[in-house]
Design an enzyme around this catalytic site. Structure first.
Site, mmCIF file in Angstrom:
data_model
loop_
_atom_site.group_PDB
_atom_site.id
_atom_site.type_symbol
_atom_site.label_atom_id
_atom_site.label_comp_id
_atom_site.label_asym_id
_atom_site.label_seq_id
_atom_site.Cartn_x
_atom_site.Cartn_y
_atom_site.Cartn_z
ATOM 1 N N HIS A 216 -33.229 -22.476 -7.927
ATOM 2 C CA HIS A 216 -33.352 -22.420 -9.341
ATOM 3 C C HIS A 216 -34.497 -22.249 -9.882
ATOM 4 O O HIS A 216 -35.685 -22.472 -9.409
ATOM 5 C CB HIS A 216 -33.024 -24.098 -9.441
ATOM 6 C CG HIS A 216 -33.099 -24.656 -10.875
ATOM 7 N ND1 HIS A 216 -33.847 -25.476 -11.383
ATOM 8 C CD2 HIS A 216 -32.432 -24.145 -12.097
ATOM 9 C CE1 HIS A 216 -33.901 -25.617 -12.718
ATOM 10 N NE2 HIS A 216 -32.809 -25.121 -13.109
ATOM 11 N N SER A 217 -34.549 -21.369 -11.076
ATOM 12 C CA SER A 217 -35.853 -21.273 -11.666
ATOM 13 C C SER A 217 -36.770 -20.418 -10.689
ATOM 14 O O SER A 217 -36.367 -19.421 -10.352
ATOM 15 C CB SER A 217 -36.300 -22.367 -12.378
ATOM 16 O OG SER A 217 -37.457 -22.449 -13.500
ATOM 17 N N LEU A 218 -37.915 -20.881 -10.679
ATOM 18 C CA LEU A 218 -38.997 -20.154 -9.822
ATOM 19 C C LEU A 218 -38.550 -20.276 -8.325
ATOM 20 O O LEU A 218 -38.765 -19.134 -7.678
ATOM 21 C CB LEU A 218 -40.438 -20.889 -9.878
ATOM 22 C CG LEU A 218 -41.379 -20.369 -8.972
ATOM 23 C CD1 LEU A 218 -41.867 -18.945 -9.597
ATOM 24 C CD2 LEU A 218 -42.628 -21.309 -9.075
ATOM 25 N N SER A 220 -35.755 -19.411 -7.330
ATOM 26 C CA SER A 220 -35.009 -18.187 -7.214
ATOM 27 C C SER A 220 -35.973 -16.826 -6.910
ATOM 28 O O SER A 220 -35.515 -16.110 -6.276
ATOM 29 C CB SER A 220 -33.979 -17.782 -8.219
ATOM 30 O OG SER A 220 -34.668 -17.702 -9.492
ATOM 31 N N PHE A 360 -30.012 -19.466 -9.912
ATOM 32 C CA PHE A 360 -29.604 -20.307 -11.160
ATOM 33 C C PHE A 360 -30.714 -20.171 -12.240
ATOM 34 O O PHE A 360 -31.717 -20.677 -11.936
ATOM 35 C CB PHE A 360 -29.281 -21.825 -10.834
ATOM 36 C CG PHE A 360 -28.308 -21.802 -9.844
ATOM 37 C CD1 PHE A 360 -27.092 -21.180 -9.662
ATOM 38 C CD2 PHE A 360 -28.447 -22.788 -8.768
ATOM 39 C CE1 PHE A 360 -26.203 -21.277 -8.764
ATOM 40 C CE2 PHE A 360 -27.361 -23.033 -7.705
ATOM 41 C CZ PHE A 360 -26.265 -21.952 -7.703
#
EC number: 3.1.1.3
Length: 565
Positions: A216-218, A220, A360
């Site tokens: 998720h976010s960073l 990923s 995500f």
């Protein structure tokens, strides 16, 4: 308080403990498996009588030895697939400030419910069990290095809460761009996934399923960089032009003599040897330098082109390559041929080959662009991972697309993720239907109200276009000329736009990469109001979880009961 008393009694092996709560309830601990709970006795009622039930004690027994029936555990014991989930910036993962462990628990709970509703047939046939989602925490190890204390010394005392929030969350992005702390982060993520995987196999020796990863976010971006730098043990993965491979653990590097032999310029090796010019020095030489060494024009051009291309493809992450050198080496091409610009760290190896990588709300596309990569080679794929899905909410301020970097010359929409209850949310169909109908009427492209209504019910999304095209071609012909004019003016542009093959590269095995969620009706009223919530919505999103389950079980040849349109 009762729990503390019980723990103390177990530790000291001292029982017959009596505990009175503030509301006058009395609890007596008789032994580790028996606790008696006395309710407070109420006063007499208006008739002067008391209830005989209120003074009766209640026994609380621990253990299930005397229960003759089996207790349903709540989730299938069989684990078909394992998914590691890596969080983004900060210790909290949603608007309720919950940890990654709690959010992944929600994700797991939603998946169990969807398995019962959308994979019911496979469950009844005992083809599937469940997918296990395990959290990976890297924030705590990073901030336990003492960096928080160092930051506190230089942090201004004003607006203390905002500065504390910044130090605890947003600075994680800057930590990841620092070689020192980037090494800590990638080591933590990889080692934690390897540790949990080993522990999982020890506790589940019969597990034969695959492994996937999600970020998720960073998180990923961290996984993307780790996957980019994996090495396939079954083959030699070379860096190709436009690929994303960086140079870590390159192994045997060709010598200058071997490079010149490939260029059929071996006769000039003695010249470079006399001038004590090795490969690194040659990569820094200009055309004027080669001319002064007596190298003719043709060989000069070949040598410069070969070593400049090689230097660029080896990435901006090399310590001896400055930004100015990379920029000066840009030729008259469509895109700058560089690596992905990662900081110079040693990327660890994973003990397994992930089946699919789910991102995500991912800023991967933005980071690659900022690092200097303008285009992804369509032939590039992760060395050890077959699939890649970039999933995002349309209002997510942190999310960016990937496909336009693979095919920048073509404009096309992302794949619309179907609603878990079927097709598309009603408010989206109404809004888009009215928009199409008004545009068609305004441009006078339709000759009747019936055709206007048909345009209202048409859904021009990539995931739905194929089924709608056949219906439109079966419309009753008004006349030969009218039918041909309608096809030319209305349907042809749509068909051309949707049916043209789109090369989105091999990152996801040739399949689409970008997948967009459908916003809820309330979110449509104000995109800015729900922007932050959109970035944190994935943990409880049934549409997101269903897409993950669908893609995972497709690798095992198991499909949804009724495929979503």
């Amino acid at each position: 308080m009762a729990l503390e008393t019980y723990m103390l009694a177990v530790t000291l092996d001292e029982w017959k403990k009596k505990l009175e709560s503030p509301n006058r309830e009395i609890i007596v601990l008789h032994n580790p498996k028996l606790m008696v709970h006395y309710q407070p006795v109420a006063g007499s009622d208006e008739w002067g009588s008391t209830s005989t039930e209120q003074g009766r004690p209640r026994s609380v027994k621990r253990g299930v030895e005397n229960i003759p029936v089996d207790i349903h555990c709540g989730e299938p014991l069989q684990i078909d697939h394992l998914v590691f989930v890596v969080h983004g910036i900060g210790p909290a993962c949603d608007l309720r400030f919950r940890s990654i462990v709690q959010c992944v628990n929600d994700f797991r709970s939603v998946s169990l419910n969807l398995l019962q509703t959308h994979f019911k047939k496979a469950q009844e046939n005992q083809q599937i069990g469940r997918v296990e989602f395990l959290p990976v925490n890297w924030h705590s190890p990073l901030h336990s290095t003492g960096v928080d204390v160092d930051l506190q010394r230089i942090t201004l005392p004003s607006i203390n809460r905002l500065r504390h929030f910044t130090n605890d969350t947003i600075l994680d992005v800057f930590f990841y761009n620092s070689p020192t702390y980037c090494q800590t982060i990638v080591d933590t993520v990889a080692s934690e996934m390897n540790r949990i995987y080993t522990l999982f196999l020890q506790r589940n020796p019969e597990f034969k399923g695959g492994v996937s990863i999600a970020g998720h976010s960073l998180g990923s971006l961290i996984l993307f960089d780790i996957l980019t730098n994996q090495k396939d043990s079954f083959g030699d993965i070379d860096s190709e032009k436009g690929s994303l491979r960086t140079v870590e653990d390159q192994g045997d590097v060709p010598t200058l003599e071997e490079d010149l032999k490939k260029l059929q310029l071996s006769e000039f090796f003695t010249v470079f040897e006399k001038e004590k010019v090795d490969k690194e020095a040659l990569a820094l030489c200009t055309e004027k330098d080669l001319q002064e060494m007596g190298i003719p024009l043709g060989p000069r051009k070949k040598i410069l082109n070969h070593f400049r291309t090689r230097k660029n493809s080896m990435g901006v992450n090399r310590p001896d390559t400055s930004a100015s050198e990379v920029n000066s080496s840009k030729e008259n091409g469509d895109y700058l041929d560089v690596g992905i610009g990662q900081v110079s760290v040693k990327y660890p190896r994973l003990n397994y080959k992930p089946e699919i990588f789910f991102a995500f709300g991912s800023p991967i596309g933005m980071f690659l662009t900022v690092r200097g990569l303008r285009r992804i080679d369509p032939n590039y794929k992760f060395p050890t991972c077959k699939g890649f899905f970039n999933i995002y909410h349309p209002f997510d301020p942190v999310a960016y697309r990937i496909e336009p970097m693979v095919a920048p010359e073509v404009e096309f929409e992302p794949m619309l993720i179907p609603h878990h209850k079927g097709r598309k949310r009603m408010h989206l169909e109404l809004r888009e239907g009215f928009t199409r109908m008004s545009m068609d009427l305004k441009n006078n492209l339709l000759g009747s109200l019936r055709m206007a209504w048909k345009s209202f019910t048409r859904a021009p999304y990539p995931a739905l276009q194929a089924s709608e095209t056949t219906e439109e071609t079966e419309a009753e012909p008004e006349s030969g000329s009218e039918k041909s004019s309608e096809v030319n003016t209305e349907e042809t542009p749509v068909e051309v736009k949707e049916e043209l093959p789109i090369n989105v590269g091999m990152l996801n095995g040739g399949q689409r990469i970008d997948y967009v969620l459908q916003e809820k009706p309330i979110e449509s009223f104000n995109e800015y109001l729900f922007a932050l919530q959109s970035h944190l919505c994935y943990w409880e999103s049934e549409d997101t979880v269903l897409l993950v389950l669908k893609e995972i079980y497709q690798t095992q040849g198991i499909f949804l009961d009724q495929p979503l349109q």
